[in-house]
Write a protein that holds these residues in place. Structure first.
Motif: not given
Ligand code: FAD
Ligand code: SF4
Length: 400
Positions: A94-96, A149, A267
């Motif tokens: 997204w924006t990090g 992962s 979630y």
């Protein structure tokens, strides 16, 4: 004496990569069993011993207040907001905000290392967990690897390195197991930065999803199920392809999600100190949930690099969720023109902000409840947390 030498700290032989995991088909490959902490698997595994309420009380000082609907949905929290970086990190999911917080913590010496996940050289979607010790290594882990992962597979290295202050970035199942073994890690301080997570897949499952859904699967750099009810695929050349949720080939994709994710009720990453997602925020913004003082301390580090606005909610999700239950069950796929039309209508009048987040949580919890009930009936009572049961109870589900 290190924790390893401590008589209290027990070890067992890690499993070989090819060995079947104790959680069997429900294993989310969180990585714990790749280490000698497998000794604790029966207590620690999110799919063998669901213990969110107990771990919440240990981590946040209390578990969810079951009288408060915001707690059912979003977990224990002291603050929520929408935020975005004033200068986004190019190529971040997204924006990090996640990468930026991790870099600040390392640069300020708050932690000696950051557990995060890069990808292998050969495959941009093949996860490669690491302990990053430089900002460059953290940046190289930006963007989602939308595959299971084994982030906890690096846990042995922490003890061996003698690190005492650590940040772990991870999704709910990884963080549940991490919290369960936290006291065995020999750390002075553990910080946990979580993201929400849903519908994850194995690497093979991801290929099937891309091949079935995108026009150009081989050039997809990242994708996200967005608040405008479309999947957005970003391609290598920067172009964006959108596919309405309602046009997904549900019949083909029914088995694509990992069984662990079909049986997950965490979630929103209940046990992280700070959670950074998007689904409770307006389009283009990220959604921040501060769970405790440690999370606040982490967010404060980047206050001058982000702009924020309060979260809000509009629309009513309940009818849409109720209607989606039998439609998903029967594997209904709309023709693309109808799916597009429905996407446009629902984007205009449908749930927004926190109500969109509730829509997504309700849809996934009802689906997952039915999955566990049908496939693991003996687990249902212990595995479904009380807050999730309350969410599911709001809907009429098929009897069998
Ligand atoms: P970046 O700065 O790009 O950093 C991303 C970080 O994620 C990296 O540090 C990396 O180590 C970590 N990461 C990447 N892949 C994995 C992985 N497979 N397991 C563990 N850690 C990983 N948010 C929602 O609000 N709703 C959702 O439904 C939702 N689904 C998600 C599903 C998955 C599989 C993942 C990994 C994340 C999901 N998120 C969801 C979170 C969201 O997509 C962004 O990751 C989050 O908002 C952070 O964006 P960013 O730009 O700040 O991250
Ligand atoms: Fe082990 Fe993690 Fe799989 Fe559970 S989910 S069996 S702890 S690797």
């Amino acid at each position: 004496m290190t924790a390893i030498d401590s008589p209290k700290h027990k070890k067992a032989k890690a499993l070989k990569p090819t060995s079947r995991r104790p959680a069997k088909d429900l294993c989310s490959e969180c990585g714990l069993c790749d280490t000698y902490y497998i000794h604790y698997v029966k207590e620690a595994c999110a799919f063998i011993n669901q213990q969110i309420a107990e771990l919440e009380a240990e981590t946040h000082g209390r578990s969810r207040n079951l009288e408060n609907q915001d707690d059912w949905y979003f977990g224990v929290h002291q603050d929520m907001m929408a935020a975005r970086k004033k200068q986004p990190i190019p190529g971040a999911q997204w924006t990090g905000i996640v990468s930026t917080i991790a870099i600040e913590m390392l640069n300020r010496g708050m932690v000696e290392g950051v557990v995060c996940v890069q990808n292998t050289k050969e495959d941009r979607f093949q996860p490669m967990p690491i302990i990053a010790r430089t900002p460059e290594e953290i940046l190289a882990a930006k963007v989602n690897k939308p595959t299971l992962s084994p982030n906890l597979s690096v846990l042995e290295q922490i003890e061996q390195s003698g690190m005492k202050r650590l940040l772990v970035i991870g999704v709910g199942c990884q963080i549940q197991a991490l919290r369960a073994v936290e006291k065995q890690l020999g750390l002075e301080k553990l910080y946990v930065l979580g993201t929400p997570c849903v519908d994850n897949v194995t690497r093979a499952g991801l290929q099937k999803f891309l091949d079935t859904t995108s026009k150009s699967p081989e050039t997809v750099v990242y994708y996200e199920f967005m608040q405008d009810f479309r999947v957005h695929f970003k391609h290598e050349d920067g172009s964006i392809e959108t596919v309405p949720f309602f046009g997904l080939n549900t019949k083909e994709l029914k088995d694509v999600f990992a069984p662990s994710c079909m049986a997950c009720f965490d979630y929103v990453n209940s046990l992280a100190d700070l959670v950074v997602g998007y689904m409770g925020a307006p389009f283009g913004w990220q959604w921040i949930v501060v769970r405790n003082d440690t999370g606040k301390e982490m967010l404060d580090l980047v206050k001058d690099q982000i702009e924020t606005q309060p979260v809000n909610a509009s629309g009513d999700r309940r009818n849409a969720v109720q209607q989606s239950i039998p439609a998903y069950d029967k594997g209904v796929t709309l023709p693309m023109w109808a799916a597009k039309l429905m996407g446009v209508v629902i984007e205009k009048i449908g749930p927004k902000g926190l109500e969109y987040a509730r829509f997504s949580i309700d849809s996934h919890f009802t689906r997952n409840y039915l999955y566990v009930k049908r496939n693991y009936p003996e687990k249902l009572a212990d595995h479904v947390p009380e807050y999730a049961q309350k969410i599911v109870n709001q809907y009429k589900l098929p009897q069998s």
